[in-house]
Design a protein around this motif. Structure first.
Motif, short mmCIF file in Angstrom:
data_model
loop_
_atom_site.label_atom_id
_atom_site.label_comp_id
_atom_site.label_asym_id
_atom_site.label_seq_id
_atom_site.Cartn_x
_atom_site.Cartn_y
_atom_site.Cartn_z
N SER A 12 0.81 -1.22 0.00
CA SER A 12 0.00 0.00 0.00
C SER A 12 0.85 1.28 0.00
O SER A 12 0.36 2.35 0.33
CB SER A 12 -0.96 0.00 1.19
OG SER A 12 -0.24 -0.05 2.40
N PHE A 13 2.11 1.17 -0.39
CA PHE A 13 3.00 2.33 -0.37
C PHE A 13 2.47 3.48 -1.22
O PHE A 13 2.38 4.62 -0.76
CB PHE A 13 4.40 1.94 -0.84
CG PHE A 13 5.31 3.11 -1.02
CD1 PHE A 13 5.87 3.74 0.08
CD2 PHE A 13 5.60 3.60 -2.28
CE1 PHE A 13 6.71 4.84 -0.08
CE2 PHE A 13 6.44 4.69 -2.45
CZ PHE A 13 6.99 5.31 -1.35
N GLY A 33 -2.87 2.62 -10.32
CA GLY A 33 -2.41 1.81 -11.44
C GLY A 33 -2.44 2.61 -12.72
O GLY A 33 -2.29 3.83 -12.72
N ARG A 34 -2.65 1.89 -13.80
CA ARG A 34 -2.74 2.56 -15.09
C ARG A 34 -3.77 1.84 -15.95
O ARG A 34 -4.13 0.70 -15.69
CB ARG A 34 -1.40 2.60 -15.80
CG ARG A 34 -0.95 1.25 -16.32
CD ARG A 34 0.35 1.39 -17.09
NE ARG A 34 0.73 0.10 -17.60
CZ ARG A 34 0.68 -0.25 -18.87
NH1 ARG A 34 0.26 0.61 -19.78
NH2 ARG A 34 1.04 -1.45 -19.26
N THR A 35 -4.20 2.53 -16.97
CA THR A 35 -5.14 1.94 -17.91
C THR A 35 -4.42 1.68 -19.22
O THR A 35 -3.30 2.12 -19.43
CB THR A 35 -6.34 2.87 -18.16
OG1 THR A 35 -5.85 4.11 -18.67
CG2 THR A 35 -7.12 3.10 -16.88
N GLY A 39 -4.81 -3.33 -17.89
CA GLY A 39 -4.78 -2.52 -16.68
C GLY A 39 -3.84 -3.15 -15.68
O GLY A 39 -3.76 -4.36 -15.54
N ILE A 40 -3.08 -2.33 -14.99
CA ILE A 40 -2.12 -2.82 -14.00
C ILE A 40 -2.39 -2.11 -12.68
O ILE A 40 -2.48 -0.89 -12.62
CB ILE A 40 -0.67 -2.54 -14.44
CG1 ILE A 40 -0.36 -3.36 -15.70
CG2 ILE A 40 0.31 -2.86 -13.33
CD1 ILE A 40 1.00 -3.09 -16.28
N VAL A 41 -2.53 -2.89 -11.62
CA VAL A 41 -2.69 -2.35 -10.27
C VAL A 41 -1.32 -2.35 -9.61
O VAL A 41 -0.71 -3.41 -9.41
CB VAL A 41 -3.69 -3.18 -9.44
CG1 VAL A 41 -3.74 -2.69 -8.00
CG2 VAL A 41 -5.06 -3.14 -10.07
N ALA A 42 -0.82 -1.17 -9.27
CA ALA A 42 0.47 -1.06 -8.59
C ALA A 42 0.30 -1.12 -7.09
O ALA A 42 1.18 -1.59 -6.37
CB ALA A 42 1.15 0.25 -8.97
#
Length: 52
Positions: A12-13, A33-35, A39-42
């Motif tokens: 959760s940083f 994240g990004r679309t 999609g990527i959840v960072a």
């Protein structure tokens, strides 16, 4: 010299950084994240809810 390994759990940083920048996000469920094509959840926030 002995080899040392450090493991950091920073799930959760990025959410913590965004909340520090914008306190209105505190206590909200967040996904960082990004679309795009994929999609990527960072990072995401974790909340514990108690059901009664």
């Amino acid at each position: 010299m002995d080899r040392q390994i450090m493991r950091l759990d920073l799930d959760s940083f990025f959410v913590s950084v965004e909340v520090l920048k914008n306190s209105a996000l505190k206590d909200k469920l967040l996904i960082i994240g990004r679309t795009g094509n994929r999609g990527i959840v960072a990072s995401c926030s974790y909340h514990t809810h108690t059901l009664h």
